[in-house]
Design an enzyme around this catalytic site. Structure first.
Site, mmCIF file in Angstrom:
data_model
loop_
_atom_site.group_PDB
_atom_site.id
_atom_site.type_symbol
_atom_site.label_atom_id
_atom_site.label_comp_id
_atom_site.label_asym_id
_atom_site.label_seq_id
_atom_site.Cartn_x
_atom_site.Cartn_y
_atom_site.Cartn_z
ATOM 1 N N TYR A 51 0.807 -1.217 0.000
ATOM 2 C CA TYR A 51 0.000 0.000 0.000
ATOM 3 C C TYR A 51 0.843 1.272 0.000
ATOM 4 C CZ TYR A 51 -4.130 -2.864 0.712
ATOM 5 O OH TYR A 51 -5.147 -3.783 0.551
ATOM 6 N N ASN A 114 -14.102 -3.971 3.850
ATOM 7 C CA ASN A 114 -15.053 -4.151 2.757
ATOM 8 C C ASN A 114 -14.839 -5.453 1.989
ATOM 9 O OD1 ASN A 114 -12.838 -3.534 1.169
ATOM 10 N ND2 ASN A 114 -13.583 -1.535 0.533
ATOM 11 N N HIS A 117 -10.193 -6.505 -2.134
ATOM 12 C CA HIS A 117 -9.357 -5.513 -2.825
ATOM 13 C C HIS A 117 -9.256 -5.970 -4.267
ATOM 14 C CE1 HIS A 117 -5.862 -3.100 -4.044
ATOM 15 N NE2 HIS A 117 -5.488 -4.211 -4.668
ATOM 16 N N GLU A 128 0.812 -5.427 -8.864
ATOM 17 C CA GLU A 128 0.264 -6.068 -7.665
ATOM 18 C C GLU A 128 0.387 -7.587 -7.725
ATOM 19 O OE1 GLU A 128 -2.992 -2.660 -6.401
ATOM 20 O OE2 GLU A 128 -3.727 -4.560 -7.197
#
Length: 140
Positions: A51, A114, A117, A128
């Site tokens: 991140y 949530n 990702h 990623e």
């Protein structure tokens, strides 16, 4: 539309509630193939590295703390327009704004917790994916 790959992370809130199977069932039903997968617990260093683009944002510390709070499932999804398609299946980041029937609307606990990702572009997907997998790990 081209066949693409995208990174998916099933976050600690999803693994804690044993939702990985239910979420993956939705992904596969939506035409996204899971071509690589592993369950792991991110270290603080791993979370901060992943991140890093958000390092200057006020939520960076709490995001890294959350992402290291329990196991995650990292996986590579493959399919037609996979990046945009997965983002559509996930729903809006804020579950209160997510469309009915999306993963985040149905499973998220909050904006941070949530459940999922997903990469936001084909270029970021490649970066990623390489963070967690080598090409030999991906079997399509």
């Amino acid at each position: 539309m081209a066949i693409e790959r995208t990174l998916s992370i099933l976050k600690p809130d999803a693994t804690r509630r044993n939702l990985t199977g239910a979420i993956n069932q939705r992904l596969e039903a939506a035409g996204l193939a899971i071509v690589a997968q592993r369950r792991l617990r991110l270290t603080r260093s791993m979370a901060e590295g992943f991140y890093a683009v958000h390092r200057e944002r006020p939520f960076f510390g709490s995001l890294c703390e959350f992402m290291t709070s329990g196991p995650v499932v990292v996986q590579v999804l493959e399919g037609e327009g996979a990046v945009a398609h997965y983002r559509e299946v996930m729903g809006a980041t804020n579950p209160a704004e997510a469309a009915d029937g999306t993963i985040r609307k149905d499973f998220a606990e909050s904006i941070e917790a949530n459940s999922t990702h997903g990469s936001d572009s084909v270029e970021n997907a490649a970066i990623e994916i390489a963070y967690f997998f080598s090409e030999v790990d991906i079997v399509g």
